[in-house]
Design a protein around this motif. Structure first.
Motif, PDB file in Angstrom:
ATOM      1  N   TYR A  38       0.857  -1.187   0.000  1.00 12.06           N
ATOM      2  CA  TYR A  38       0.000   0.000   0.000  1.00 12.06           C
ATOM      3  C   TYR A  38       0.891   1.234   0.000  1.00 12.06           C
ATOM      4  O   TYR A  38       1.755   1.381   0.856  1.00 12.06           O
ATOM      5  N   THR A  39       0.668   2.126  -0.957  1.00 14.82           N
ATOM      6  CA  THR A  39       1.428   3.371  -1.054  1.00 14.82           C
ATOM      7  C   THR A  39       0.453   4.530  -0.890  1.00 14.82           C
ATOM      8  O   THR A  39      -0.394   4.751  -1.768  1.00 14.82           O
ATOM      9  N   ASN A  58      -2.439   3.620  -3.531  1.00 14.55           N
ATOM     10  CA  ASN A  58      -2.220   2.755  -4.676  1.00 14.55           C
ATOM     11  C   ASN A  58      -1.815   1.405  -4.108  1.00 14.55           C
ATOM     12  O   ASN A  58      -1.127   1.340  -3.076  1.00 14.55           O
ATOM     13  N   THR A  59      -2.240   0.320  -4.762  1.00 14.35           N
ATOM     14  CA  THR A  59      -1.930  -1.017  -4.261  1.00 14.35           C
ATOM     15  C   THR A  59      -1.217  -1.831  -5.328  1.00 14.35           C
ATOM     16  O   THR A  59      -1.389  -1.612  -6.524  1.00 14.35           O
ATOM     17  N   GLU A  60      -0.416  -2.774  -4.853  1.00 17.21           N
ATOM     18  CA  GLU A  60       0.236  -3.727  -5.745  1.00 17.21           C
ATOM     19  C   GLU A  60       0.274  -5.075  -5.036  1.00 17.21           C
ATOM     20  O   GLU A  60       0.906  -5.210  -3.983  1.00 17.21           O
ATOM     21  N   PRO A  66       2.236  -8.715 -11.041  1.00 21.84           N
ATOM     22  CA  PRO A  66       1.590  -7.821 -10.075  1.00 21.84           C
ATOM     23  C   PRO A  66       0.268  -7.227 -10.577  1.00 21.84           C
ATOM     24  O   PRO A  66       0.138  -6.868 -11.737  1.00 21.84           O
ATOM     25  N   ASN A  68      -2.229  -4.192  -9.978  1.00 23.94           N
ATOM     26  CA  ASN A  68      -2.278  -2.848  -9.409  1.00 23.94           C
ATOM     27  C   ASN A  68      -3.721  -2.414  -9.211  1.00 23.94           C
ATOM     28  O   ASN A  68      -4.604  -2.807  -9.958  1.00 23.94           O
ATOM     29  N   SER A  70      -6.320   0.268  -6.246  1.00 22.79           N
ATOM     30  CA  SER A  70      -6.368   1.321  -5.229  1.00 22.79           C
ATOM     31  C   SER A  70      -7.277   0.880  -4.095  1.00 22.79           C
ATOM     32  O   SER A  70      -8.113  -0.009  -4.262  1.00 22.79           O
TER      33      SER A  70
END
Length: 92
Positions: A38-39, A58-60, A66, A68, A70
């Motif tokens: 989580y960013t 933003n998520t990965e 990966p 991506n 949110s």
């Protein structure tokens, strides 16, 4: 009273200027969480007996290819004690 003033107990508008306190609570609550990175991009705060945070992130996903996305990560930072996640809401 201006249109941008906050109601007592309400969440603030989201801001991309994330404070040191909010960043600290985020890092403490997510420490050791595996599977998704989580960013934080923006944060909204609510002052209660402690502080509630809602982070737009933003998520990965940690998979071979990966994924991506949110999410809204809600965190509670009590006056005394460790910050913890109260919910994670994926946004599609």
């Amino acid at each position: 009273m201006s249109k941008t003033s906050n109601l007592v107990g309400a969440y603030s508008p989201y801001s991309c200027a994330i404070s040191k306190e909010a960043t600290s609570a985020f890092n403490e609550a997510l420490d050791g969480l595996l599977g998704v990175t989580y960013t934080p991009v923006a944060v909204s705060e609510q002052l209660v007996a402690g502080t509630n945070y809602k982070f737009f992130c933003n998520t990965e996903a940690a998979v071979r290819y990966p994924i991506n996305g949110s999410a809204i990560v809600s965190i509670y930072q009590p006056l005394d004690g460790k910050a913890h996640i109260t919910s994670i809401q994926n946004i599609n």
